[in-house]
Design a protein around this motif. Sequence first.
Motif, PDB file in Angstrom:
ATOM      1  N   ARG A   1       0.865  -1.177   0.000  1.00 43.48           N
ATOM      2  CA  ARG A   1       0.000   0.000   0.000  1.00 43.48           C
ATOM      3  C   ARG A   1       0.901   1.227   0.000  1.00 43.48           C
ATOM      4  NH1 ARG A   1      -3.828   0.754   5.045  1.00 43.48           N
ATOM      5  NH2 ARG A   1      -1.904   1.436   5.992  1.00 43.48           N
TER       6      ARG A   1
ATOM      7  N   THR B   1       1.632   5.482  -0.799  1.00 44.22           N
ATOM      8  CA  THR B   1       0.991   6.780  -0.786  1.00 44.22           C
ATOM      9  C   THR B   1       1.519   7.625  -1.930  1.00 44.22           C
ATOM     10  OG1 THR B   1       0.819   6.675   1.608  1.00 44.22           O
ATOM     11  CG2 THR B   1       0.541   8.832   0.600  1.00 44.22           C
TER      12      THR B   1
ATOM     13  N   LYS C   1      -4.079   6.218  -1.145  1.00 41.12           N
ATOM     14  CA  LYS C   1      -3.490   4.913  -0.860  1.00 41.12           C
ATOM     15  C   LYS C   1      -3.892   3.954  -1.973  1.00 41.12           C
ATOM     16  CE  LYS C   1      -3.776   5.815   4.090  1.00 41.12           C
ATOM     17  NZ  LYS C   1      -4.471   5.458   5.371  1.00 41.12           N
TER      18      LYS C   1
ATOM     19  N   LEU D   1      -7.380   0.848   1.490  1.00 41.35           N
ATOM     20  CA  LEU D   1      -6.953   1.518   0.259  1.00 41.35           C
ATOM     21  C   LEU D   1      -8.019   2.471  -0.272  1.00 41.35           C
ATOM     22  CD1 LEU D   1      -5.443  -1.589  -1.560  1.00 41.35           C
ATOM     23  CD2 LEU D   1      -4.157   0.246  -0.460  1.00 41.35           C
TER      24      LEU D   1
END
Length: 205
Positions: A29, A31, A37, A78
Motif C-alpha cells: 500500500r 501513498t 493509498k 486503500l
Amino acid sequence: MKLILAIIATSYLSKTALAFTPSGFNNVRSTTALNAKVGIYYSTQTGNTETVAGYISAAAGLEIADIGDASDDEVAGLDSIIVGAPTWHTDEESERSGTEWDSWLYSTLPNIDVSGKNVAVFGVGDQASYSEYYCDAAGELYDLFEAAGCKMMGFTSTDGYEHDSSKAERDGKFVGLMCDEDNQYDMSEDRAKAWVEQLKGEGFF
C-alpha cells in the motif's frame, strides 16, 4: 539572539521535510503525491500476469502483491485498487482465472467494504489460441468489484487486438488494460505506461 533564531529555523525545516517524506515506500500500500493509498494486486499461473503487473508497478511507482497474500484490512484501507488476472477456465461463467482470485472474489471480497473505492482492472490472455475467450477473467473482476460498489476506471480501446470475442468488453471497449504476453509481448510495457497515464488523468491516483 541570532543563535536562537537559527535553532528555531533548523527545527522548523526538519519538521517540514519530515512532513513531506513519502511513507510506506516499501509497502504494497503506497501513498502517492495526492495522498491516495493505492494497491496493485494480481495472481498468476505462468508468471505472465506478474510481468504485466510489474510494468504497471514501474509506471506508477507502486509495489505489487499476490492477492493471496493480501489481508482484508490492507485492502479495506486503500483508496484505489488495481487488480489483474489471467484466464485459464475458458467459456466459464465464474472462477475463470484458475488462480487465487477464484476463491478470493467469492469468499473474501463480499466480507470487505470496498464501496466507493476506485478500481482499475487489467487482464492477460492469448488472442491466438483462445481468441473467443480473450481475457475473460478480467470481465469477472470488473463485474464483482462493480457489484461491490466500486467506481470502475481505466476503460481502453479494442483497437490493435486480434481476438474474436471477450467477456472483458463493455459497450465496445475493454474494461481495463488487456495484454497478450504470448503474441504481443513487445507491446505490453508501452500499453501499461499509457494506461497509467490515462488513470492519472481520470483521477485514479
